[in-house]
Design a protein around this motif. Structure first.
Motif, PDB file in Angstrom:
ATOM      1  N   ASP A  99       0.861  -1.150  -0.117  1.00 17.92           N
ATOM      2  CA  ASP A  99       0.206  -0.139  -0.105  1.00 17.92           C
ATOM      3  C   ASP A  99       0.739   1.181  -0.066  1.00 17.92           C
ATOM      4  OD1 ASP A  99      -2.446  -1.533  -0.035  1.00 17.92           O
ATOM      5  OD2 ASP A  99      -2.741  -1.155   2.118  1.00 17.92           O
ATOM      6  N   SER A 100       0.499   2.413  -0.785  1.00 20.63           N
ATOM      7  CA  SER A 100       1.311   3.528  -0.676  1.00 20.63           C
ATOM      8  C   SER A 100       0.455   4.560  -1.019  1.00 20.63           C
ATOM      9  CB  SER A 100       2.276   3.288  -1.877  1.00 20.63           C
ATOM     10  OG  SER A 100       3.030   4.525  -1.813  1.00 20.63           O
ATOM     11  N   THR A 101       0.563   5.677  -1.506  1.00 23.01           N
ATOM     12  CA  THR A 101      -0.085   6.953  -1.899  1.00 23.01           C
ATOM     13  C   THR A 101       0.450   7.437  -3.272  1.00 23.01           C
ATOM     14  OG1 THR A 101       1.461   8.460  -0.874  1.00 23.01           O
ATOM     15  CG2 THR A 101      -0.267   7.715   0.179  1.00 23.01           C
ATOM     16  N   ALA A 102      -0.422   7.953  -4.179  1.00 27.04           N
ATOM     17  CA  ALA A 102      -0.273   8.823  -5.268  1.00 27.04           C
ATOM     18  C   ALA A 102      -1.301   9.799  -5.652  1.00 27.04           C
ATOM     19  CB  ALA A 102      -0.382   7.767  -6.637  1.00 27.04           C
ATOM     20  N   SER A 103      -0.679  11.049  -6.090  1.00 24.95           N
ATOM     21  CA  SER A 103      -1.627  12.219  -5.918  1.00 24.95           C
ATOM     22  C   SER A 103      -2.068  12.494  -4.697  1.00 24.95           C
ATOM     23  CB  SER A 103      -2.692  12.071  -7.145  1.00 24.95           C
ATOM     24  OG  SER A 103      -1.870  11.750  -8.442  1.00 24.95           O
ATOM     25  N   GLY A 104      -1.515  11.992  -3.633  1.00 26.41           N
ATOM     26  CA  GLY A 104      -2.216  12.350  -2.497  1.00 26.41           C
ATOM     27  C   GLY A 104      -3.176  11.312  -1.770  1.00 26.41           C
ATOM     28  N   LEU A 105      -3.538  10.368  -2.721  1.00 33.29           N
ATOM     29  CA  LEU A 105      -4.638   9.493  -2.335  1.00 33.29           C
ATOM     30  C   LEU A 105      -4.251   8.054  -2.142  1.00 33.29           C
ATOM     31  CD1 LEU A 105      -6.959  10.513  -5.527  1.00 33.29           C
ATOM     32  CD2 LEU A 105      -7.229  11.310  -2.955  1.00 33.29           C
ATOM     33  N   PRO A 106      -4.789   7.417  -1.115  1.00 35.06           N
ATOM     34  CA  PRO A 106      -4.362   6.209  -0.674  1.00 35.06           C
ATOM     35  C   PRO A 106      -4.466   5.176  -2.033  1.00 35.06           C
ATOM     36  CG  PRO A 106      -5.935   6.950   0.963  1.00 35.06           C
ATOM     37  CD  PRO A 106      -5.711   8.016  -0.387  1.00 35.06           C
ATOM     38  N   ALA A 107      -3.456   4.581  -2.055  1.00 38.54           N
ATOM     39  CA  ALA A 107      -3.370   3.649  -3.310  1.00 38.54           C
ATOM     40  C   ALA A 107      -2.752   2.268  -2.800  1.00 38.54           C
ATOM     41  CB  ALA A 107      -2.301   4.187  -4.317  1.00 38.54           C
ATOM     42  N   ALA A 108      -3.104   1.034  -3.773  1.00 34.80           N
ATOM     43  CA  ALA A 108      -2.492  -0.042  -3.664  1.00 34.80           C
ATOM     44  C   ALA A 108      -1.651  -0.278  -4.952  1.00 34.80           C
ATOM     45  CB  ALA A 108      -3.807  -1.193  -3.986  1.00 34.80           C
ATOM     46  N   VAL A 109      -0.556  -0.627  -4.555  1.00 35.77           N
ATOM     47  CA  VAL A 109       0.460  -0.934  -5.843  1.00 35.77           C
ATOM     48  C   VAL A 109       0.794  -2.450  -6.208  1.00 35.77           C
ATOM     49  CG1 VAL A 109       3.145  -0.428  -6.348  1.00 35.77           C
ATOM     50  CG2 VAL A 109       2.038   1.080  -4.822  1.00 35.77           C
ATOM     51  N   TYR A 110       0.709  -2.603  -7.501  1.00 44.06           N
ATOM     52  CA  TYR A 110       0.854  -3.820  -8.185  1.00 44.06           C
ATOM     53  C   TYR A 110       1.969  -3.600  -9.108  1.00 44.06           C
ATOM     54  CZ  TYR A 110      -3.779  -5.097  -6.154  1.00 44.06           C
ATOM     55  OH  TYR A 110      -4.916  -5.032  -5.532  1.00 44.06           O
ATOM     56  N   ASP A 111       2.686  -4.858  -9.258  1.00 41.28           N
ATOM     57  CA  ASP A 111       3.800  -4.913 -10.261  1.00 41.28           C
ATOM     58  C   ASP A 111       3.012  -5.632 -11.359  1.00 41.28           C
ATOM     59  OD1 ASP A 111       5.940  -3.545  -9.059  1.00 41.28           O
ATOM     60  OD2 ASP A 111       6.124  -5.301  -7.663  1.00 41.28           O
ATOM     61  N   PHE A 112       3.469  -5.500 -12.581  1.00 44.60           N
ATOM     62  CA  PHE A 112       2.928  -6.393 -13.601  1.00 44.60           C
ATOM     63  C   PHE A 112       4.143  -6.711 -14.877  1.00 44.60           C
ATOM     64  CE2 PHE A 112       2.725  -1.823 -14.998  1.00 44.60           C
ATOM     65  CZ  PHE A 112       3.132  -1.788 -16.427  1.00 44.60           C
ATOM     66  N   ASP A 113       3.809  -7.677 -15.458  1.00 47.17           N
ATOM     67  CA  ASP A 113       4.835  -8.258 -16.725  1.00 47.17           C
ATOM     68  C   ASP A 113       3.870  -8.505 -17.745  1.00 47.17           C
ATOM     69  OD1 ASP A 113       7.672  -8.733 -15.528  1.00 47.17           O
ATOM     70  OD2 ASP A 113       6.104  -9.620 -13.928  1.00 47.17           O
ATOM     71  N   VAL A 114       4.109  -8.076 -19.028  1.00 50.29           N
ATOM     72  CA  VAL A 114       3.607  -8.366 -20.033  1.00 50.29           C
ATOM     73  C   VAL A 114       4.765  -9.291 -21.108  1.00 50.29           C
ATOM     74  CG1 VAL A 114       2.661  -7.426 -22.353  1.00 50.29           C
ATOM     75  CG2 VAL A 114       1.983  -6.551 -20.150  1.00 50.29           C
ATOM     76  N   ALA A 115       4.196 -10.413 -21.801  1.00 55.41           N
ATOM     77  CA  ALA A 115       5.096 -11.132 -22.573  1.00 55.41           C
ATOM     78  C   ALA A 115       5.210 -10.463 -23.748  1.00 55.41           C
ATOM     79  CB  ALA A 115       4.723 -12.434 -22.539  1.00 55.41           C
ATOM     80  N   GLN A 116       6.387 -10.596 -24.655  1.00 56.27           N
ATOM     81  CA  GLN A 116       6.622 -10.184 -25.918  1.00 56.27           C
ATOM     82  C   GLN A 116       5.434 -10.318 -26.885  1.00 56.27           C
ATOM     83  OE1 GLN A 116       7.491 -11.231 -29.161  1.00 56.27           O
ATOM     84  NE2 GLN A 116       7.195  -9.219 -29.809  1.00 56.27           N
ATOM     85  N   PRO A 117       5.022 -11.780 -27.020  1.00 52.28           N
ATOM     86  CA  PRO A 117       4.018 -11.866 -28.188  1.00 52.28           C
ATOM     87  C   PRO A 117       2.572 -11.152 -27.876  1.00 52.28           C
ATOM     88  CG  PRO A 117       4.985 -13.877 -27.414  1.00 52.28           C
ATOM     89  CD  PRO A 117       5.404 -12.924 -26.275  1.00 52.28           C
ATOM     90  N   ASN A 118       2.379 -10.742 -26.579  1.00 47.76           N
ATOM     91  CA  ASN A 118       1.146 -10.010 -26.352  1.00 47.76           C
ATOM     92  C   ASN A 118       1.146  -8.513 -26.370  1.00 47.76           C
ATOM     93  OD1 ASN A 118       0.208 -12.534 -25.886  1.00 47.76           O
ATOM     94  ND2 ASN A 118       0.835 -12.495 -23.596  1.00 47.76           N
ATOM     95  N   SER A 119       2.487  -7.828 -26.730  1.00 48.80           N
ATOM     96  CA  SER A 119       3.041  -6.603 -26.406  1.00 48.80           C
ATOM     97  C   SER A 119       2.165  -5.616 -27.653  1.00 48.80           C
ATOM     98  CB  SER A 119       4.212  -6.243 -26.366  1.00 48.80           C
ATOM     99  OG  SER A 119       4.463  -4.770 -26.436  1.00 48.80           O
ATOM    100  N   ALA A 120       1.617  -4.512 -27.223  1.00 49.14           N
ATOM    101  CA  ALA A 120       1.114  -3.480 -28.505  1.00 49.14           C
ATOM    102  C   ALA A 120       2.041  -2.249 -28.221  1.00 49.14           C
ATOM    103  CB  ALA A 120      -0.349  -3.339 -28.277  1.00 49.14           C
ATOM    104  N   TRP A 121       2.926  -2.264 -27.398  1.00 51.52           N
ATOM    105  CA  TRP A 121       3.737  -0.992 -27.238  1.00 51.52           C
ATOM    106  C   TRP A 121       4.686  -1.032 -28.291  1.00 51.52           C
ATOM    107  CZ3 TRP A 121       7.565  -0.391 -22.634  1.00 51.52           C
ATOM    108  CH2 TRP A 121       8.091   0.919 -22.422  1.00 51.52           C
ATOM    109  N   GLU A 122       4.214  -0.020 -29.344  1.00 52.30           N
ATOM    110  CA  GLU A 122       5.445   0.386 -30.423  1.00 52.30           C
ATOM    111  C   GLU A 122       6.480   1.107 -30.041  1.00 52.30           C
ATOM    112  OE1 GLU A 122       3.270   1.440 -33.663  1.00 52.30           O
ATOM    113  OE2 GLU A 122       2.287  -0.332 -34.044  1.00 52.30           O
TER     114      GLU A 122
END
Length: 313
Positions: free
Chosen positions: A190-213
């Motif tokens: 748990d953390s904060t962002a923009s002054g608001l309580p937030a939950a932090v999640y890490d994530f991974d995206v495999a290359q075959p599924n990527s749409a980031w050009e």
């Protein structure tokens, strides 16, 4: 699935040591619990005392009470309660899916200060300031009235020299939460962002599924990437996202490409919407200390109509 586009002609968006690093585990976070398996070691009898005698084995069969002969009815094990952390991700996915549907047509001013460094650690030197009016109409972004250091640019955003990016207005999050992307999320803390309580999640995206050009001149890659999300616990909307390309091909000109976007609630008309407030794009050329960094501010949000006058001062 829409594509998040990233173009570099003279230098790229990225990060070297000393820039914005990907989110790390908090020092006080002990990490996941470690399970201890196996049976306890046999206990030794105290000094001067003999170990208690064990009963001798017997061959006498046990007597089965009449009631024990009847089949024992077992109730099914209760289902485990739903994990609230998984539920939050599911709700955030639903919120993001309806994000663009609820947005009105609007416009804002985008100011991009572009920096470069040739040292390690970096010593950022401002190169120029690119200003543009961003018109968001029917789910599409359009960049107009582009200037470089206050002078009109007779080119589109895609034709500008240097570096630029698009996708901060929903494409990044839409792609990340798309079922086709199949991103893997893991709760961190748990953390904060923009002054608001937030939950932090890490994530991974495999290359075959990527749409980031990610473009470098005529070269294009869609890399695997990882990062972190800060999700507002009340509105279940994303307050911050960090992304880092991983395993870029050795033949690609850049060995580090990262981006981060902070979102904040802004008023458009009488309603408030969570929209980009600031972004950073950073990268380094492969095998060198040459890096670039774009700092983007989004200002002066207002409703857009067909007869709107697109001017910012």
């Amino acid at each position: 699935m829409r594509r998040l586009t990233w173009i570099a002609f003279l230098f790229a968006l990225g990060l070297q040591a000393g820039g914005r690093a990907p989110a790390q585990q908090e020092p006080e976070d002990p990490g996941p619990p470690k399970l201890k398996r196996g049976k306890p070691a046999p206990q030794k009898a105290p000094a001067g005392k003999a170990a208690p005698a064990q009963p001798a084995a017997t061959s006498t069969p046990p007597v089965t009470p009449p009631s024990a002969a009847e089949p024992k009815r077992t109730e099914p094990a209760p289902a485990p309660p739903p994990d609230p952390r998984e539920a939050l991700i599911s709700r955030a996915r639903q919120t993001t899916a309806s994000f663009t549907e609820k947005l009105p047509n609007y416009m804002c001013q985008q100011l991009t200060t572009r920096y470069a460094s040739q040292t390690n650690p970096p010593n950022w030197q401002a190169q120029d300031v690119v200003s543009a009016a961003v018109v968001y109409e029917d789910g599409q972004e359009d960049y107009r009235n582009i200037t470089i250091n206050g002078r009109p640019a007779a080119k589109s955003m895609k034709e500008l020299p240097g570096t630029w990016s698009t996708g901060e207005f929903g494409t990044i999050l839409g792609n990340l939460f798309s079922p086709a992307t199949d991103a893997r999320f893991r709760y961190r803390n748990d953390s904060t962002a923009s002054g608001l309580p937030a939950a932090v999640y890490d994530f991974d995206v495999a290359q075959p599924n990527s749409a980031w050009e990610v473009h470098a001149g005529a070269q294009l890659v869609l890399p695997a990437y990882r990062g972190a999300l800060w999700i507002d616990k009340e509105s279940v909307q994303v307050l911050r996202i960090e992304m880092q390309a991983v395993r870029l091909p050795g033949s690609f000109p850049f060995d580090s490409v990262e981006t981060a976007v902070d979102y904040a609630f802004v008023s458009i008309g009488t309603q408030k919407y969570l929209l980009p407030a600031r972004a950073e794009n950073l990268s380094c050329q492969r095998g060198t200390s040459f890096c670039s960094r774009n700092v983007i501010d989004f200002r002066n949000y207002r409703k857009y109509t067909a007869d709107s006058t697109i001017t910012f001062h």
